[in-house]
Design a protein around this motif. Sequence first.
Motif, short mmCIF file in Angstrom:
data_model
loop_
_atom_site.label_atom_id
_atom_site.label_comp_id
_atom_site.label_asym_id
_atom_site.label_seq_id
_atom_site.Cartn_x
_atom_site.Cartn_y
_atom_site.Cartn_z
N MET A 66 7.44 -1.47 -4.30
CA MET A 66 7.28 -2.15 -3.01
C MET A 66 5.98 -2.96 -2.98
O MET A 66 5.95 -4.09 -2.50
CB MET A 66 7.33 -1.15 -1.87
N ALA A 67 4.89 -2.38 -3.49
CA ALA A 67 3.60 -3.07 -3.52
C ALA A 67 3.68 -4.32 -4.39
O ALA A 67 3.13 -5.37 -4.04
CB ALA A 67 2.51 -2.14 -4.03
N ASP A 68 4.39 -4.22 -5.51
CA ASP A 68 4.56 -5.37 -6.41
C ASP A 68 5.33 -6.48 -5.70
O ASP A 68 4.96 -7.65 -5.77
CB ASP A 68 5.28 -4.92 -7.68
N LEU A 69 6.39 -6.11 -5.00
CA LEU A 69 7.17 -7.10 -4.24
C LEU A 69 6.34 -7.73 -3.13
O LEU A 69 6.36 -8.96 -2.94
CB LEU A 69 8.42 -6.45 -3.63
N GLN A 70 5.61 -6.91 -2.38
CA GLN A 70 4.78 -7.44 -1.30
C GLN A 70 3.73 -8.41 -1.83
O GLN A 70 3.51 -9.48 -1.26
CB GLN A 70 4.10 -6.29 -0.55
N ALA A 71 3.08 -8.02 -2.91
CA ALA A 71 2.05 -8.89 -3.50
C ALA A 71 2.67 -10.21 -3.93
O ALA A 71 2.14 -11.29 -3.64
CB ALA A 71 1.38 -8.20 -4.68
N THR A 72 3.81 -10.13 -4.60
CA THR A 72 4.45 -11.34 -5.13
C THR A 72 4.94 -12.26 -4.02
O THR A 72 4.70 -13.47 -4.07
CB THR A 72 5.62 -10.95 -6.05
N TYR A 73 5.62 -11.70 -3.03
CA TYR A 73 6.30 -12.54 -2.05
C TYR A 73 5.54 -12.74 -0.74
O TYR A 73 5.84 -13.67 -0.01
CB TYR A 73 7.70 -11.98 -1.77
N LEU A 74 4.55 -11.91 -0.46
CA LEU A 74 3.76 -12.09 0.75
C LEU A 74 2.39 -12.66 0.46
O LEU A 74 1.92 -13.56 1.14
CB LEU A 74 3.65 -10.76 1.51
N ASP A 75 1.72 -12.15 -0.57
CA ASP A 75 0.37 -12.59 -0.88
C ASP A 75 0.35 -13.82 -1.78
O ASP A 75 -0.61 -14.59 -1.77
CB ASP A 75 -0.43 -11.48 -1.57
N GLU A 76 1.38 -13.99 -2.60
CA GLU A 76 1.34 -15.01 -3.65
C GLU A 76 2.46 -16.04 -3.52
O GLU A 76 2.70 -16.80 -4.44
CB GLU A 76 1.42 -14.32 -5.01
N ASN A 77 3.13 -16.07 -2.43
CA ASN A 77 4.26 -16.99 -2.23
C ASN A 77 3.73 -18.40 -2.07
O ASN A 77 3.27 -18.79 -1.01
CB ASN A 77 5.09 -16.56 -1.03
#
Length: 191
Positions: free
Chosen positions: A179-190
């Motif tokens: 979940m943290a990997d997904l959040q970082a990828t799609y919320l922080d790095e989008n």
Amino acid sequence: MKERFMNLYLENITRPHAEDLLSWLVSTDFFEAPASTRFHLSRPGGLAEHSIHVYERLKRLCDAESKTQDGFWVTDETVAICGLLHDICKANYYGVEMRNRKNELGQWEKYPFYVVDDQLPYGHGEKSVYIISGFMKLTRDEAMAIRWHMGFSDNDFKAGGYTVGNAFSQHPLALLTHMADLQATYLDENE
């Protein structure tokens, strides 16, 4: 990013031989590498930045779970290991080739493009576990979290395997790391 990563690592990861792993990491291209070839943080230093984002997201998720789920608790060291090192498999993994494209004037020009140049073809999450384990011991929860951080986009699941679901149900840290990997990828790095 390198300084921030190093500080987080040194403040939180203190088990035997952690300093040897960090020395190896510094000897690689980890701090100059992109996080991906053309998706999230596809630029120099993107991998270290992504690792910090995953660490920060995982810390928040674990803190929240420890308040709501009886018996769930992980150390700061475990959070740092899983967050900062989940993609260590991407050290010395990318190369740069020149490609052609038309610029805004319609003229062809060469530009650098990241490509995969996998010198140790050992998978993704399992490769990170393998590399880390060559230096320091991981707990079972840490190994499962790093191995399965790709979640349902992992090749095992795509091939029809159910192991990732079993790992998530038996090791909540694995689900939270995904979940943290997904959040970082799609919320922080989008981008």
